[in-house]
Design a protein around this motif. Structure first.
Motif, PDB file in Angstrom:
ATOM      1  N   UNK A 147     -71.641  40.289 -16.969  1.00 37.83           N
ATOM      2  CA  UNK A 147     -70.188  40.434 -16.976  1.00 37.83           C
ATOM      3  C   UNK A 147     -69.494  39.358 -16.156  1.00 37.83           C
ATOM      4  N   UNK A 148     -70.081  38.964 -15.035  1.00 38.13           N
ATOM      5  CA  UNK A 148     -69.422  37.992 -14.164  1.00 38.13           C
ATOM      6  C   UNK A 148     -69.315  36.615 -14.811  1.00 38.13           C
ATOM      7  N   UNK A 149     -70.172  36.322 -15.779  1.00 41.56           N
ATOM      8  CA  UNK A 149     -70.079  35.052 -16.499  1.00 41.56           C
ATOM      9  C   UNK A 149     -68.857  35.043 -17.429  1.00 41.56           C
ATOM     10  N   UNK A 150     -68.310  36.222 -17.696  1.00 44.43           N
ATOM     11  CA  UNK A 150     -67.110  36.335 -18.526  1.00 44.43           C
ATOM     12  C   UNK A 150     -65.941  35.520 -18.012  1.00 44.43           C
ATOM     13  N   UNK A 151     -65.837  35.378 -16.692  1.00 42.21           N
ATOM     14  CA  UNK A 151     -64.744  34.575 -16.122  1.00 42.21           C
ATOM     15  C   UNK A 151     -64.867  33.116 -16.552  1.00 42.21           C
ATOM     16  N   UNK A 152     -66.098  32.589 -16.530  1.00 42.04           N
ATOM     17  CA  UNK A 152     -66.287  31.209 -16.966  1.00 42.04           C
ATOM     18  C   UNK A 152     -66.069  31.091 -18.472  1.00 42.04           C
ATOM     19  N   UNK A 156     -66.579  39.982 -27.297  1.00 42.80           N
ATOM     20  CA  UNK A 156     -65.461  39.092 -26.975  1.00 42.80           C
ATOM     21  C   UNK A 156     -65.461  38.588 -25.544  1.00 42.80           C
ATOM     22  N   UNK A 157     -66.314  39.178 -24.700  1.00 43.65           N
ATOM     23  CA  UNK A 157     -66.252  38.816 -23.292  1.00 43.65           C
ATOM     24  C   UNK A 157     -64.867  39.148 -22.766  1.00 43.65           C
ATOM     25  N   UNK A 158     -64.272  38.234 -22.069  1.00 42.27           N
ATOM     26  CA  UNK A 158     -62.939  38.457 -21.518  1.00 42.27           C
ATOM     27  C   UNK A 158     -61.850  37.807 -22.361  1.00 42.27           C
ATOM     28  N   UNK A 159     -62.187  37.485 -23.614  1.00 41.74           N
ATOM     29  CA  UNK A 159     -61.139  37.150 -24.565  1.00 41.74           C
ATOM     30  C   UNK A 159     -60.895  35.704 -24.902  1.00 41.74           C
ATOM     31  N   UNK A 165     -61.693  33.947 -27.455  1.00 40.52           N
ATOM     32  CA  UNK A 165     -61.206  33.900 -28.838  1.00 40.52           C
ATOM     33  C   UNK A 165     -60.187  35.003 -29.117  1.00 40.52           C
ATOM     34  N   UNK A 166     -60.299  36.116 -28.421  1.00 41.61           N
ATOM     35  CA  UNK A 166     -59.485  37.290 -28.723  1.00 41.61           C
ATOM     36  C   UNK A 166     -57.997  37.005 -28.631  1.00 41.61           C
ATOM     37  N   UNK A 167     -57.574  36.307 -27.600  1.00 40.78           N
ATOM     38  CA  UNK A 167     -56.152  36.029 -27.454  1.00 40.78           C
ATOM     39  C   UNK A 167     -55.624  35.211 -28.623  1.00 40.78           C
ATOM     40  N   UNK A 168     -56.382  34.210 -29.044  1.00 41.42           N
ATOM     41  CA  UNK A 168     -55.962  33.401 -30.191  1.00 41.42           C
ATOM     42  C   UNK A 168     -55.958  34.238 -31.465  1.00 41.42           C
ATOM     43  N   UNK A 169     -56.963  35.068 -31.643  1.00 41.89           N
ATOM     44  CA  UNK A 169     -57.003  35.943 -32.818  1.00 41.89           C
ATOM     45  C   UNK A 169     -55.780  36.859 -32.839  1.00 41.89           C
ATOM     46  N   UNK A 170     -55.413  37.410 -31.689  1.00 44.31           N
ATOM     47  CA  UNK A 170     -54.247  38.298 -31.602  1.00 44.31           C
ATOM     48  C   UNK A 170     -52.958  37.561 -31.954  1.00 44.31           C
ATOM     49  N   UNK A 171     -52.844  36.327 -31.516  1.00 46.30           N
ATOM     50  CA  UNK A 171     -51.654  35.530 -31.876  1.00 46.30           C
ATOM     51  C   UNK A 171     -51.604  35.295 -33.388  1.00 46.30           C
ATOM     52  N   UNK A 172     -52.750  34.990 -33.965  1.00 44.76           N
ATOM     53  CA  UNK A 172     -52.799  34.667 -35.389  1.00 44.76           C
ATOM     54  C   UNK A 172     -52.545  35.871 -36.300  1.00 44.76           C
ATOM     55  N   UNK A 173     -53.033  37.050 -35.936  1.00 49.36           N
ATOM     56  CA  UNK A 173     -52.799  38.222 -36.794  1.00 49.36           C
ATOM     57  C   UNK A 173     -51.353  38.689 -36.707  1.00 49.36           C
ATOM     58  N   UNK A 174     -50.668  38.322 -35.641  1.00 48.25           N
ATOM     59  CA  UNK A 174     -49.265  38.668 -35.500  1.00 48.25           C
ATOM     60  C   UNK A 174     -49.057  40.145 -35.209  1.00 48.25           C
ATOM     61  N   UNK A 175     -47.787  40.544 -35.128  1.00 50.67           N
ATOM     62  CA  UNK A 175     -47.485  41.929 -34.759  1.00 50.67           C
ATOM     63  C   UNK A 175     -47.929  42.953 -35.811  1.00 50.67           C
ATOM     64  N   UNK A 176     -48.115  42.523 -37.049  1.00 56.08           N
ATOM     65  CA  UNK A 176     -48.536  43.471 -38.087  1.00 56.08           C
ATOM     66  C   UNK A 176     -50.049  43.504 -38.282  1.00 56.08           C
ATOM     67  N   UNK A 177     -50.778  42.670 -37.538  1.00 57.17           N
ATOM     68  CA  UNK A 177     -52.224  42.625 -37.664  1.00 57.17           C
ATOM     69  C   UNK A 177     -52.920  43.373 -36.547  1.00 57.17           C
ATOM     70  N   UNK A 202     -56.183  40.372 -19.391  1.00 55.60           N
ATOM     71  CA  UNK A 202     -55.699  39.111 -19.971  1.00 55.60           C
ATOM     72  C   UNK A 202     -54.748  39.366 -21.143  1.00 55.60           C
ATOM     73  N   UNK A 203     -55.046  40.370 -21.958  1.00 55.49           N
ATOM     74  CA  UNK A 203     -54.168  40.708 -23.085  1.00 55.49           C
ATOM     75  C   UNK A 203     -52.803  41.176 -22.584  1.00 55.49           C
ATOM     76  N   UNK A 204     -52.790  42.021 -21.566  1.00 53.02           N
ATOM     77  CA  UNK A 204     -51.531  42.520 -21.013  1.00 53.02           C
ATOM     78  C   UNK A 204     -50.700  41.369 -20.451  1.00 53.02           C
ATOM     79  N   UNK A 205     -51.349  40.474 -19.717  1.00 53.68           N
ATOM     80  CA  UNK A 205     -50.648  39.326 -19.132  1.00 53.68           C
ATOM     81  C   UNK A 205     -50.041  38.430 -20.208  1.00 53.68           C
ATOM     82  N   UNK A 206     -50.726  38.302 -21.341  1.00 53.26           N
ATOM     83  CA  UNK A 206     -50.246  37.459 -22.445  1.00 53.26           C
ATOM     84  C   UNK A 206     -49.277  38.195 -23.374  1.00 53.26           C
ATOM     85  N   UNK A 207     -49.053  39.483 -23.140  1.00 57.23           N
ATOM     86  CA  UNK A 207     -48.154  40.260 -23.991  1.00 57.23           C
ATOM     87  C   UNK A 207     -48.747  40.560 -25.363  1.00 57.23           C
TER      88      UNK A 207
END
Length: 186
Positions: A9-14, A45-48, A50-62, A80-85
């Protein structure tokens, strides 16, 4: 095929570090496969990264369903998701050692990202069967494994397990220092 230990888990930060973008640009890697309104499944996903980019791409309806075995990875991802909205676009789930726990998504996913994680699962055959079950017909799974960490023979075994689960190779995207395959659900 040799199973590797689960990434600590600690490698997730890197792994979520902006410095990693020097090697991998999440947008360039996933943009060809993700559209607004899509449902995306991302195990490991580790700590995200790719996840943050995926969330941006799917948009509010995805929707992105991020699945990890480790609670600390998921907690870091949720922060990280909360901080990025973007928290409302991502559902974080805890996997079991032998299952992703995605039966409720049967036939509903548009894209599945398996980036540098299949070598950690106990059974690639079971993993690919589960992945095939959640994808819509014709949907794709992007498989990428780190070269040097995953031997070519082990990657070939993963591709065989994917074929046995009903996938066919639809392409070989170029991702730096990675063995890759774009797998289409038949």
């Amino acid at each position: 095929m040799a199973q590797h230990p689960v990434c600590p888990w600690w490698l997730g930060y890197w792994l979520a570090s902006p410095l990693r973008r020097l090697w991998y640009d999440p947008a360039k890697i996933v943009v060809p496969y993700v559209r607004p309104g899509a449902t995306v499944v991302e195990p490991g996903p580790g700590m995200g990264f790719f996840t943050l980019e995926l969330a941006r791409l799917v948009g509010p309806s995805g929707r992105v369903v991020a699945i990890d075995l480790q609670p600390r990875m998921l907690a870091g991802l949720e922060r990280r998701l909360a901080k990025a909205g973007l928290a409302g676009r991502v559902e974080c789930r805890r996997a079991q050692p032998d299952s992703l726990g995605v039966a409720d998504l049967a036939g509903r996913a548009d894209f599945f990202l398996a980036f540098a994680m299949v070598h950690e699962v106990p059974s690639p055959a079971a993993f690919f069967r589960e992945a095939a079950g959640v994808l819509k017909p014709g949907a794709v799974l992007l498989l990428a494994e780190p070269k040097g960490h995953v031997k070519e023979a082990d990657f070939a075994d993963e591709l065989k397990a994917a074929a046995d689960a009903g996938f066919r190779i639809a392409g070989r995207p170029s991702i730096r220092r990675s063995c890759t395959a774009l797998l289409e659900r038949a």
